[in-house]
Design a protein around this motif. Structure first.
Motif, PDB file in Angstrom:
ATOM      1  N   UNK A 157       0.845  -1.189   0.000  1.00 13.32           N
ATOM      2  CA  UNK A 157       0.000   0.000   0.000  1.00 13.32           C
ATOM      3  C   UNK A 157       0.880   1.238   0.000  1.00 13.32           C
ATOM      4  N   UNK A 158       0.418   2.276  -0.680  1.00 12.76           N
ATOM      5  CA  UNK A 158       1.209   3.477  -0.873  1.00 12.76           C
ATOM      6  C   UNK A 158       1.238   4.390   0.322  1.00 12.76           C
ATOM      7  N   UNK A 159       1.967   3.995   1.341  1.00 17.67           N
ATOM      8  CA  UNK A 159       2.238   4.860   2.495  1.00 17.67           C
ATOM      9  C   UNK A 159       3.748   5.024   2.567  1.00 17.67           C
ATOM     10  N   UNK A 164      10.319   5.652   5.700  1.00 17.69           N
ATOM     11  CA  UNK A 164      11.174   6.795   6.010  1.00 17.69           C
ATOM     12  C   UNK A 164      11.890   6.586   7.347  1.00 17.69           C
ATOM     13  N   UNK A 165      13.046   7.205   7.451  1.00 19.95           N
ATOM     14  CA  UNK A 165      13.878   7.054   8.656  1.00 19.95           C
ATOM     15  C   UNK A 165      13.124   7.444   9.923  1.00 19.95           C
ATOM     16  N   UNK A 166      12.482   8.619   9.948  1.00 19.61           N
ATOM     17  CA  UNK A 166      11.856   9.123  11.170  1.00 19.61           C
ATOM     18  C   UNK A 166      10.835   8.148  11.732  1.00 19.61           C
ATOM     19  N   UNK A 167      10.074   7.523  10.846  1.00 21.90           N
ATOM     20  CA  UNK A 167       8.974   6.659  11.259  1.00 21.90           C
ATOM     21  C   UNK A 167       9.481   5.275  11.671  1.00 21.90           C
ATOM     22  N   UNK A 385       9.979   3.220  -0.877  1.00 20.30           N
ATOM     23  CA  UNK A 385       8.811   2.363  -0.712  1.00 20.30           C
ATOM     24  C   UNK A 385       8.459   1.674  -2.027  1.00 20.30           C
ATOM     25  N   UNK A 386       8.616   2.391  -3.135  1.00 20.29           N
ATOM     26  CA  UNK A 386       8.332   1.836  -4.454  1.00 20.29           C
ATOM     27  C   UNK A 386       9.397   0.821  -4.865  1.00 20.29           C
ATOM     28  N   UNK A 387      10.644   1.159  -4.613  1.00 20.08           N
ATOM     29  CA  UNK A 387      11.729   0.251  -4.979  1.00 20.08           C
ATOM     30  C   UNK A 387      11.656  -1.033  -4.170  1.00 20.08           C
ATOM     31  N   UNK A 388      11.224  -0.907  -2.920  1.00 19.74           N
ATOM     32  CA  UNK A 388      11.040  -2.097  -2.091  1.00 19.74           C
ATOM     33  C   UNK A 388      10.017  -3.030  -2.731  1.00 19.74           C
ATOM     34  N   UNK A 397      13.485  -8.757  -1.820  1.00 24.11           N
ATOM     35  CA  UNK A 397      13.110  -8.015  -0.615  1.00 24.11           C
ATOM     36  C   UNK A 397      11.715  -8.446  -0.204  1.00 24.11           C
ATOM     37  N   UNK A 398      11.251  -7.914   0.909  1.00 28.99           N
ATOM     38  CA  UNK A 398       9.869  -8.120   1.340  1.00 28.99           C
ATOM     39  C   UNK A 398       9.183  -6.766   1.432  1.00 28.99           C
ATOM     40  N   UNK A 399       7.975  -6.697   0.947  1.00 29.35           N
ATOM     41  CA  UNK A 399       7.203  -5.461   1.067  1.00 29.35           C
ATOM     42  C   UNK A 399       6.860  -5.230   2.534  1.00 29.35           C
ATOM     43  N   UNK A 400       7.036  -4.009   3.012  1.00 33.29           N
ATOM     44  CA  UNK A 400       6.817  -3.715   4.425  1.00 33.29           C
ATOM     45  C   UNK A 400       5.382  -3.311   4.736  1.00 33.29           C
TER      46      UNK A 400
END
Length: 450
Positions: A157-159, A164-167, A385-388, A397-400
């Motif tokens: 899902x597109x979040x 991102x590092x902060x999150x 997120x897209x490259x993942x 990789x695994x989608x997070x």
């Protein structure tokens, strides 16, 4: 919010006898692309769609083979940047015509079209990246997760902030016990993706570049009215969007929801204006209660504010030195009174103890340095997120944020949206059987309200 027959091209029988349990996972995905390019089809080419396409296509293994939008202006503009991609107005025609030439589909349409496109693509064994919120209705979210699991597909899902590092740092801090067990989360956004006025009357000429029938999909048919729907105000309308909660709520809920390993709530209440049958409320004050997890107290409270002036002032949100709150964000409140503020976005979380900021001591929570150095570059972080997702399609990789996770997060959001139909009333949610104790609310789970 009448029922849309979104699964007419998919597995309708799965919903006919009740919704499936909420917990899904996808292990050992199939249809991985081991050699060559990942062939991408993009559906929806408005502002977010163009960004999704650009960031996905920046992966060296991606080949953009198809573009689809009901607005030919957007379609042709994107087509100029990807001249080798075939162009379509109708996603059904695209998938039916090019099914064997597509590996993955990116869905960046208005909310009410997310499930129809994604379900058709997944039932053709295509991996899917879908913008947030995952779906327009709870029933769709559960069906999306089920199909993704059954077909063993890579989904995301597109979040973008999820990567991102902060999150990611905030997740590690909370799970590491920086504020102890969390008893409450307060989250907010002052955005106004609601509409308190009357429904429009009459009709306006449909723009020559827009296929209005395809844009509406299976939603209730409305005459075209300039300025109310396409291209930018559909989020405000019940039939097409999910309001501010469905937009910013997904982003801002994501880290607390993930960090605390929450499931679905026990209760939900929305203090807002009475329903008007057309638009989402311009201001929402939603209160959820969740069963406890290992990172929370036995029962946890979650409060959401949106709209002009959000959030309401309260001692739990007061910052040291009289500072103002960030425009959007979330506050984790520990049972011992310690707090962690997570601004949205591009700011590090801040620890507050006894009314004073304290150093984070990041190395204590990330001793191996796996998070790397703090990043303050949105343009640089955005493609992660897209490259993942692309890497996951290749088994690297695994989608997070797969649909197994995204469906549950979206369900939480949509329950708050449903609660706006019953202002000030606490609704009780049975997550196992996917229904409310209050029977009158169940018509909104699948959009069966008339």
């Amino acid at each position: 919010m009448k029922r849309r027959h979104f699964i007419k091209t998919t597995s309708a029988g799965a919903l006919a006898t009740g919704l499936l349990p909420v917990a899904f996972s996808c292990s050992n995905p199939k249809h991985l692309i081991k050699n060559g390019k990942v062939r991408i089809a993009q559906v929806g080419l408005g502002m977010m769609g163009v960004n999704d396409l650009k960031d996905t296509a920046s992966h060296p293994a991606v080949e953009v083979v198809a573009l689809c939008d009901v607005d030919s202006t957007y379609l042709n503009k994107a087509g100029a940047d990807y001249p080798n991609a075939r162009k379509f107005i109708d996603y059904n025609e695209m998938l039916d015509t090019m099914g064997d030439q597509i590996d993955a589909v990116i869905v960046s349409t208005p909310d009410h079209i997310h499930a129809p496109v994604s379900l058709k693509a997944m039932n053709m064994d295509k991996h899917v990246y879908c913008q947030k919120p995952l779906t327009h209705f709870v029933s769709e979210s559960r069906e999306m997760a089920r199909v993704a699991k059954d077909r063993k597909l890579v989904t995301q899902m597109g979040i973008q902030v999820h990567s991102f590092y902060d999150y990611v740092l905030a997740t590690e801090l909370i799970r590491g016990g920086i504020v102890g067990k969390v008893s409450k989360v307060i989250a907010w956004s002052p955005k106004v993706w609601g509409y308190d006025g009357p429904a429009p009357t009459g009709s306006d000429p449909i723009p020559a570049d827009l296929d209005w029938e395809l844009w509406q999909g299976d939603a209730p048919k409305r005459p075209y009215k300039d300025g109310f729907y396409h291209p930018s105000n559909w989020r405000k309308v019940l039939d097409y969007g999910c309001g501010t909660l469905g937009d910013m709520g997904v982003h801002i809920f994501d880290t607390p929801y993930n960090a605390l390993e929450l499931q679905v709530p026990l209760t939900v209440k929305n203090d807002c204006r009475p329903p008007n049958g057309f638009g989402h409320p311009e201001k929402n004050h939603v209160t959820y209660t969740f069963p406890g997890t290992k990172y929370t107290t036995d029962q946890m409270t979650w409060v959401w504010y949106d709209g002009e002036g959000a959030p309401e002032p309260q001692p739990e949100l007061e910052l040291p030195n009289g500072e103002e709150l960030p425009d959007q964000g979330a506050m984790f409140i520990g049972e011992n009174g310690q707090r962690l503020l997570l601004p949205h976005f591009m700011e590090l979380p801040r620890l507050i103890v006894n009314g004073e900021y304290q150093p984070l001591e990041i190395e204590k929570y990330d001793p191996k340095g796996k998070l790397g150095e703090p990043v303050r570059d949105y343009a640089g972080e955005s493609p992660k997120h897209y490259h993942q997702f692309v890497d996951a399609c290749m088994g690297k990789a695994e989608a997070s944020a797969p649909f197994s996770y995204a469906s549950k997060l979206t369900e939480v959001i949509l329950l708050g949206v449903i609660a706006a139909q019953f202002p000030g009333e606490e609704l009780h949610w049975d997550g196992q059987n996917a229904k409310f104790r209050e029977e009158k609310a169940n018509q909104f789970i699948s959009g069966t309200a008339s």
